[in-house]
Design a protein around this motif. Structure first.
Motif, PDB file in Angstrom:
ATOM      1  N   MET A   1      -1.305  -1.777 -10.758  1.00  0.00           N
ATOM      2  CA  MET A   1      -0.410  -0.897 -10.006  1.00  0.00           C
ATOM      3  C   MET A   1      -0.968  -0.703  -8.593  1.00  0.00           C
ATOM      4  SD  MET A   1       1.038   2.812 -11.164  1.00  0.00           S
ATOM      5  CE  MET A   1       1.643   2.083 -12.685  1.00  0.00           C
ATOM      6  N   ASN A   2      -0.093  -0.778  -7.598  1.00  0.00           N
ATOM      7  CA  ASN A   2      -0.513  -0.684  -6.205  1.00  0.00           C
ATOM      8  C   ASN A   2       0.193   0.457  -5.486  1.00  0.00           C
ATOM      9  OD1 ASN A   2      -2.012  -3.076  -6.534  1.00  0.00           O
ATOM     10  ND2 ASN A   2      -0.277  -4.350  -5.880  1.00  0.00           N
ATOM     11  N   ALA A   3      -0.539   1.087  -4.576  1.00  0.00           N
ATOM     12  CA  ALA A   3       0.040   2.084  -3.680  1.00  0.00           C
ATOM     13  C   ALA A   3      -0.039   1.569  -2.253  1.00  0.00           C
ATOM     14  CB  ALA A   3      -0.706   3.409  -3.784  1.00  0.00           C
ATOM     15  N   LEU A   4       1.020   1.784  -1.495  1.00  0.00           N
ATOM     16  CA  LEU A   4       0.943   1.615  -0.050  1.00  0.00           C
ATOM     17  C   LEU A   4       0.429   2.928   0.508  1.00  0.00           C
ATOM     18  CD1 LEU A   4       1.414   0.304   2.687  1.00  0.00           C
ATOM     19  CD2 LEU A   4       3.793   1.057   2.573  1.00  0.00           C
ATOM     20  N   SER A   5      -0.707   2.881   1.160  1.00  0.00           N
ATOM     21  CA  SER A   5      -1.340   4.085   1.693  1.00  0.00           C
ATOM     22  C   SER A   5      -1.306   4.029   3.211  1.00  0.00           C
ATOM     23  CB  SER A   5      -2.788   4.173   1.190  1.00  0.00           C
ATOM     24  OG  SER A   5      -3.433   5.299   1.740  1.00  0.00           O
ATOM     25  N   ILE A   6      -0.884   5.133   3.826  1.00  0.00           N
ATOM     26  CA  ILE A   6      -0.816   5.214   5.285  1.00  0.00           C
ATOM     27  C   ILE A   6      -1.598   6.431   5.749  1.00  0.00           C
ATOM     28  CG2 ILE A   6       0.696   5.560   7.282  1.00  0.00           C
ATOM     29  CD1 ILE A   6       2.883   4.055   5.773  1.00  0.00           C
ATOM     30  N   ASP A   7      -2.578   6.186   6.616  1.00  0.00           N
ATOM     31  CA  ASP A   7      -3.390   7.248   7.226  1.00  0.00           C
ATOM     32  C   ASP A   7      -2.985   7.355   8.682  1.00  0.00           C
ATOM     33  OD1 ASP A   7      -5.353   8.936   8.242  1.00  0.00           O
ATOM     34  OD2 ASP A   7      -6.892   7.357   8.299  1.00  0.00           O
ATOM     35  N   SER A   8      -2.341   8.462   9.035  1.00  0.00           N
ATOM     36  CA  SER A   8      -1.765   8.635  10.366  1.00  0.00           C
ATOM     37  C   SER A   8      -2.480   9.763  11.088  1.00  0.00           C
ATOM     38  CB  SER A   8      -0.273   8.947  10.213  1.00  0.00           C
ATOM     39  OG  SER A   8       0.332   9.205  11.447  1.00  0.00           O
ATOM     40  N   GLY A   9      -3.258   9.434  12.126  1.00  0.00           N
ATOM     41  CA  GLY A   9      -4.015  10.426  12.867  1.00  0.00           C
ATOM     42  C   GLY A   9      -3.416  10.716  14.228  1.00  0.00           C
ATOM     43  N   GLY A  10      -4.277  11.184  15.137  1.00  0.00           N
ATOM     44  CA  GLY A  10      -3.798  11.517  16.468  1.00  0.00           C
ATOM     45  C   GLY A  10      -3.688  10.320  17.381  1.00  0.00           C
ATOM     46  N   THR A  11      -4.472   9.257  17.104  1.00  0.00           N
ATOM     47  CA  THR A  11      -4.489   8.099  18.003  1.00  0.00           C
ATOM     48  C   THR A  11      -4.254   6.776  17.295  1.00  0.00           C
ATOM     49  OG1 THR A  11      -6.908   7.904  17.779  1.00  0.00           O
ATOM     50  CG2 THR A  11      -6.068   9.251  19.603  1.00  0.00           C
ATOM     51  N   LYS A  12      -4.264   6.760  15.948  1.00  0.00           N
ATOM     52  CA  LYS A  12      -4.112   5.500  15.228  1.00  0.00           C
ATOM     53  C   LYS A  12      -3.400   5.712  13.912  1.00  0.00           C
ATOM     54  CE  LYS A  12      -7.509   6.449  12.059  1.00  0.00           C
ATOM     55  NZ  LYS A  12      -7.088   7.737  11.519  1.00  0.00           N
ATOM     56  N   VAL A  13      -2.861   4.620  13.388  1.00  0.00           N
ATOM     57  CA  VAL A  13      -2.274   4.600  12.053  1.00  0.00           C
ATOM     58  C   VAL A  13      -2.889   3.427  11.304  1.00  0.00           C
ATOM     59  CG1 VAL A  13      -0.177   4.328  10.668  1.00  0.00           C
ATOM     60  CG2 VAL A  13      -0.086   5.596  12.831  1.00  0.00           C
ATOM     61  N   ILE A  14      -3.371   3.686  10.093  1.00  0.00           N
ATOM     62  CA  ILE A  14      -3.913   2.637   9.239  1.00  0.00           C
ATOM     63  C   ILE A  14      -3.022   2.519   8.011  1.00  0.00           C
ATOM     64  CG2 ILE A  14      -5.847   1.930   7.768  1.00  0.00           C
ATOM     65  CD1 ILE A  14      -7.707   3.335   9.733  1.00  0.00           C
ATOM     66  N   GLY A  15      -2.645   1.306   7.681  1.00  0.00           N
ATOM     67  CA  GLY A  15      -1.888   1.037   6.472  1.00  0.00           C
ATOM     68  C   GLY A  15      -2.697   0.148   5.559  1.00  0.00           C
ATOM     69  N   ALA A  16      -2.613   0.391   4.246  1.00  0.00           N
ATOM     70  CA  ALA A  16      -3.395  -0.402   3.305  1.00  0.00           C
ATOM     71  C   ALA A  16      -2.688  -0.453   1.963  1.00  0.00           C
ATOM     72  CB  ALA A  16      -4.795   0.178   3.137  1.00  0.00           C
ATOM     73  N   VAL A  17      -2.974  -1.514   1.221  1.00  0.00           N
ATOM     74  CA  VAL A  17      -2.541  -1.615  -0.168  1.00  0.00           C
ATOM     75  C   VAL A  17      -3.759  -1.328  -1.035  1.00  0.00           C
ATOM     76  CG1 VAL A  17      -1.558  -3.087  -1.957  1.00  0.00           C
ATOM     77  CG2 VAL A  17      -0.781  -3.315   0.410  1.00  0.00           C
ATOM     78  N   VAL A  18      -3.643  -0.301  -1.894  1.00  0.00           N
ATOM     79  CA  VAL A  18      -4.773   0.174  -2.699  1.00  0.00           C
ATOM     80  C   VAL A  18      -4.393   0.092  -4.171  1.00  0.00           C
ATOM     81  CG1 VAL A  18      -6.345   2.102  -3.136  1.00  0.00           C
ATOM     82  CG2 VAL A  18      -5.406   1.754  -0.831  1.00  0.00           C
ATOM     83  N   THR A  19      -5.301  -0.441  -4.995  1.00  0.00           N
ATOM     84  CA  THR A  19      -5.046  -0.512  -6.426  1.00  0.00           C
ATOM     85  C   THR A  19      -5.398   0.804  -7.090  1.00  0.00           C
ATOM     86  OG1 THR A  19      -7.255  -1.254  -7.092  1.00  0.00           O
ATOM     87  CG2 THR A  19      -5.697  -2.952  -6.345  1.00  0.00           C
ATOM     88  N   GLN A  20      -4.963   0.963  -8.337  1.00  0.00           N
ATOM     89  CA  GLN A  20      -5.241   2.184  -9.079  1.00  0.00           C
ATOM     90  C   GLN A  20      -6.732   2.339  -9.365  1.00  0.00           C
ATOM     91  OE1 GLN A  20      -2.652   2.465 -12.454  1.00  0.00           O
ATOM     92  NE2 GLN A  20      -2.509   4.686 -12.301  1.00  0.00           N
ATOM     93  N   GLU A  21      -7.486   1.230  -9.285  1.00  0.00           N
ATOM     94  CA  GLU A  21      -8.928   1.282  -9.489  1.00  0.00           C
ATOM     95  C   GLU A  21      -9.685   1.603  -8.209  1.00  0.00           C
ATOM     96  OE1 GLU A  21      -6.774  -0.373 -12.466  1.00  0.00           O
ATOM     97  OE2 GLU A  21      -6.956  -1.401 -10.524  1.00  0.00           O
TER      98      GLU A  21
END
Length: 308
Positions: A1-21
């Motif tokens: 199972m995968n989650a699309l994770s987005i970390d959105s700060g004041g100057t950057k945005v990071i996107g990642a695919v993270v597994t349940q592990e």
């Protein structure tokens, strides 16, 4: 199972695919060209489309700026980005992205959640988080549960008053901790003491500091004192087992961490002297992990029928 994770700060945005592990399968970074909510949504959508074409995405977790209602996915208050306050972000994204489950939390909450899951806070039950980056934020966690308060703003240490009648803050108050303890505060306060606009980033400030610049040394001394005071107040208000310090500025602790610990131990009340000071170990991935973990928990709750 995968989650699309987005970390959105004041100057950057990071996107990642993270597994349940807790494995990161792929990751991208975007610099934010302008502090505007419409721009952020465009970046989020680009990340979503990019990863959806390459991976199975079961759920989406987003960490974003501001006080956020995670139940409805609404940005309640934010002084960082234009066109962000009051935005029904969850509803907006679901309308464009389809029926995929989406959860939205404050970015500092996500960073602390990530440290609870994959980082330095795993061994503690009661944790006060201080996240120092472009701004200053945090949260209080009690046995795995975040304390949100009545308006989802509990633990927002960046807007505690440190100096009454001090520097104006974007929130409308004066003397907020964020104006003295943050990456932005370091370079802005350097410029104020110098008397002209010279620096425009925390990176430039630390170049001056490491070179022995006397103004930078003085600003850093004030920064340490401010962070110490914030930690003492948090200790007495919340009595945590540990204070977790994270965010980009925590990566520079080699130049201030020892002094901070000494000042804190010397000045905090006797009852709280055993409070542990720990530093985030997941680095810039902490909020990525945390947004993913929140997303997996949403999916599990939905499958159990606990979420409508």
């Amino acid at each position: 199972m995968n989650a699309l994770s987005i970390d959105s700060g004041g100057t950057k945005v990071i996107g990642a695919v993270v597994t349940q592990e807790g494995d990161i399968l792929s990751k991208v970074r975007y610099n934010i060209p302008q502090r505007d909510g419409d721009c952020l949504v465009e970046i989020y959508t680009d990340i979503f489309n990019q990863f959806r074409s390459k991976f199975q995405i079961d759920v989406v977790g987003i960490g974003a700026n501001g006080r956020i209602d995670p139940v409805r996915g609404i940005i309640l208050d934010c002084g960082v980005h234009a066109n962000w306050d009051g935005r029904h972000l969850g509803e907006e994204l679901r309308a464009d992205w389809g029926e995929i489950p989406i959860c939205i939390h404050n970015d500092c909450h996500c960073a602390i959640k990530g440290e609870l899951w994959q980082g330095a806070a795993r061994e503690f039950d009661v944790v006060a988080g201080i996240i120092i980056g472009t701004g200053l934020g945090g949260a209080i966690v009690d046995h795995g549960r975040f304390w949100y308060g009545s308006r989802y703003g509990a633990g927002e240490n960046g807007h505690t008053i440190m100096h009454p009648q001090g520097f104006p803050c974007s929130c409308g108050q004066k003397g907020c901790a964020e104006r003295y303890v943050s990456g932005t505060a370091l370079w802005q306060n350097y410029n104020l003491q110098l008397g002209k606009e010279c620096l425009s980033s925390g990176y430039q400030f630390f170049d001056r500091y490491r070179a022995g610049d006397p103004i930078a040394l003085n600003v850093m001394n004030d920064f340490i004192d401010g962070l110490k005071l914030l930690m003492i107040n948090i200790s007495n208000l919340c009595a945590p087992e540990a204070i977790l310090i994270g965010g980009g500025i925590a990566d520079t602790r080699d130049v201030w961490g020892k002094t901070l610990a000494e000042r804190y131990r010397n000045e905090v009340c006797a009852y709280m002297k055993n409070t542990r000071i720990v530093y985030a170990s997941a680095g810039n991935d902490a909020a990525v992990f945390g947004a993913a973990k929140f997303a997996f928990e949403l999916l599990e709750a939905t499958e159990r029928g606990n979420v409508s």
